[in-house]
Design an enzyme around this catalytic site. Structure first.
Site, PDB file in Angstrom:
ATOM      1  N   HIS A 220       0.828  -1.201   0.000  1.00  0.00           N
ATOM      2  CA  HIS A 220       0.000   0.000   0.000  1.00  0.00           C
ATOM      3  C   HIS A 220       0.866   1.257   0.000  1.00  0.00           C
ATOM      4  CE1 HIS A 220      -4.073  -1.411   0.194  1.00  0.00           C
ATOM      5  NE2 HIS A 220      -3.859  -2.171   1.252  1.00  0.00           N
ATOM      6  N   CYS A 276       0.407   2.729  -4.729  1.00  0.00           N
ATOM      7  CA  CYS A 276      -0.354   3.922  -5.091  1.00  0.00           C
ATOM      8  C   CYS A 276       0.447   5.186  -4.770  1.00  0.00           C
ATOM      9  CB  CYS A 276      -1.673   3.955  -4.329  1.00  0.00           C
ATOM     10  SG  CYS A 276      -2.744   2.541  -4.635  1.00  0.00           S
TER      11      CYS A 276
END
Length: 432
Positions: A220, A276
Site C-alpha cells: 500500500h 499507489c
C-alpha cells in the site's frame, strides 16, 4: 488506495500489542533462511541499536507503546514455485513461436552509459553513471497485510517473482538479497517499520562506485500533507509497513535521506515501487515523459490525459479503470491549485551525484492495481516490468518506460513513471 480506516484490522487485534512468534514452522523453507545471510549476521541480534537514533528525532513514530504481538493467520501464504513463475509471467515467454523482437524490439542507436564523470549543463555539479560492475545487493519488500480488511493478494508473489528475476538473469546472489514479507515466521524479516528502515540502511551501507543496488516495494502507498514545501501537489508520498497503524508510514523525505543522500558518486540504486501515489516516492528531482524530456507540472495536460483514459475505459466497459481515472482528475485539480514551489531550489536540494533511477507504478495522484495476470495475483507494475525486461532485456531508459506503459494501457488507469537523481540520457541502455 489508503489502507487504514479503524484500528481493528489484523485479526481484530486492536492495538496489536506486539509480535509473537507463530507456533507453526515457517510455511516455505525455500525463502526462510537462505537469502541475505550477511544481513542476518549484521542485524539479526542487534536490530535497532545503531542507526535508529539517526532518524528518531526527525521522523519519530507516533507516541504510545510499541506493538507486542502480530497474530499471523493460520492459513498458508500464496504458494510460489520457480518453475510455475516462469510459466505464469506470460503465456508466450518461453514459447519459441512467440517472437519477442516483434513485441519489444531493441531501440536503435543505443549505447552503454559513459564511465566518465558528467556535469549538469550550466553548473559545476558533477555526477556519474554506474557501470554496474561491482557488488550487487537487493532489498525486496512485499506486504499483503494478511488478515486485514485492506488485504492485498499479489504483493508477496511480486517479491518472489522479483527475487527469481534478479537471481536468474542479473547476477544477484541470494546471500546479498533480503526479502521482507508478512508471511514469515522470522521476526527479523517481517516488514515492520523498524525492520524496513534498517533493511534500507543495510542496502546502501558501504556502497562503492559501480555497485548495483536494487530496491523493490510492493504494498500500500498513500499521501500525507507536505511539511517542508518540496512537493508540487502539497503532499508527501508514503508507503505503509505492516504495523503502520501504531508506528506510522514511511514518508518520501525519510527514504530519500536514508537511501539517496548517503550514496557516493557512481553508485547505482534502481528502485521499483509498485504502490499507489508513488510517482515521487524517493523525492528524485528529475522526472521524464515518454518523449524523453524532463516533465514540468501541467495540471491541465494531466487532466486531459486522464479524461481520455476515462473515455477509453468507459467505452471498453472497464469500470475499475474508469473510477481510477476520474479520481485522478479530481486529485490533479485539487492538488495543483495554489502551490508555488521553487522547483530549482528543490532540484538542488534533492540532486545526488549517485546514479539513482526509480520506476514507479503510478503518478502521485494515481492508484496502482492489485491485478491478476497470467493466472497469478500480482501487482500490475511488477508484472509489466518483469515481462518487458524478459521479452527484451536490451532496453533504453525511454523504451522501458514506453513499453511498460503499453503493457498497462487500456487495462489500468495508472501510468508508470521514470525519475532520477540527476539528468539522464534516456537513450542510453538501461542496466542494473
Amino acid at each position: 488506495m489508503y489502507p487504514g480506516s479503524g484500528r481493528y484490522t489484523y485479526n481484530n487485534a486492536g492495538g496489536n500489542n506486539g509480535y509473537q512468534r507463530p507456533m507453526a514452522p515457517p510455511p516455505n523453507q525455500q525463502y526462510g533462511q537462505q537469502y541475505g545471510q550477511q544481513y542476518e549476521q549484521q542485524y539479526g541480534q542487534q536490530y535497532g541499536q545503531q542507526n535508529d537514533q539517526q532518524f528518531s528525532q526527525q521522523y519519530a513514530p507516533p507516541p504510545g507503546p510499541p506493538p507486542m504481538a502480530y497474530n499471523r493467520p493460520v492459513y498458508p501464504p500464496p504458494q510460489f514455485q520457480q518453475e510455475q513463475a516462469k510459466a505464469q509471467l506470460s503465456n508466450g515467454y518461453n514459447n519459441p513461436n512467440v517472437n519477442a523482437s516483434n513485441m519489444y524490439g531493441p531501440p536503435q542507436n543505443m549505447s552503454l552509459p559513459p564511465p566518465q564523470t558528467q556535469t549538469i549543463q550550466g553548473t559545476d555539479q558533477p555526477y556519474q553513471y554506474s557501470q554496474c560492475t561491482g557488488r550487487r545487493k537487493a532489498l525486496i519488500i512485499g506486504i499483503n497485510y494478511i488478515g486485514s480488511k485492506n488485504q492485498l493478494r499479489g504483493c508477496i508473489n511480486d517479491a518472489h517473482n522479483i527475487f527469481n528475476f534478479l537471481t536468474n538473469g542479473y547476477g544477484y546472489s541470494s546471500d546479498d538479497i533480503v526479502i521482507l514479507t508478512d508471511d514469515q515466521n522470522d521476526l527479523v524479516r517481517v516488514p515492520t517499520r523498524a525492520n524496513m528502515i534498517r533493511a534500507m540502511q543495510w542496502l546502501v551501507k558501504d556502497a562503492q562506485p559501480n555497485d548495483s543496488l536494487f530496491l523493490h516495494y510492493s504494498g500500500h502507498g498513500g499521501q500525507t500533507e507536505d511539511l517542508d514545501g518540496d512537493e508540487e501537489d502539497g503532499m508527501d508520498d508514503v508507503i505503509y509497513p505492516v504495523d503502520f497503524e501504531t508506528q506510522g508510514p514511511i514518508i518520501d523525505d525519510e527514504m530519500h535521506d536514508i537511501m539517496v543522500k548517503p550514496l557516493q558518486q557512481g553508485v547505482r540504486l534502481t528502485a521499483l515501487f509498485d504502490s499507489c501515489h508513488s510517482g515521487t516516492v524517493l523525492d528524485l528531482p528529475y522526472t521524464y515523459s515518454t518523449k524523453g524530456i524532463i516533465k514540468e507540472p501541467n495540471i491541465w495536460k494531466d487532466v486531459g490525459q486522464d479524461g481520455l483514459q476515462a473515455a477509453i475505459s468507459y467505452a471498453t466497459g472497464n469500470r475499475a479503470a474508469l473510477i481510477g481515472s476520474l479520481g485522478s482528475i479530481f486529485k490533479t485539480v485539487k492538488g495543483g491549485m495554489g502551490n508555488n514551489v521553487d522547483r530549482e531550489r528543490v532540484r538542488q536540494i534533492k540532486f545526488s551525484a549517485a546514479d539513482v533511477v526509480m520506476l514507479s507504478g503510478s503518478k502521485d495522484n494515481q492508484t496502482s492495481a492489485d491485478a491478476v495476470e497470467d493466472g497469478q495475483n500480482t501487482g500490475a507494475m511488477s508484472h509489466a516490468f518483469i515481462k518487458v525486461m524478459t521479452l527484451q532485456p536490451q532496453q533504453s531508459y525511454l523504451s522501458l518506460l514506453q513499453n511498460m506503459r503499453k503493457e498497462l494501457a487500456g487495462k489500468y488507469s495508472q501510468k508508470p513513471q521514470l525519475s532520477s537523481s540527476h539528468p539522464i540520457d534516456v537513450n542510453l541502455q538501461f542496466i542494473m
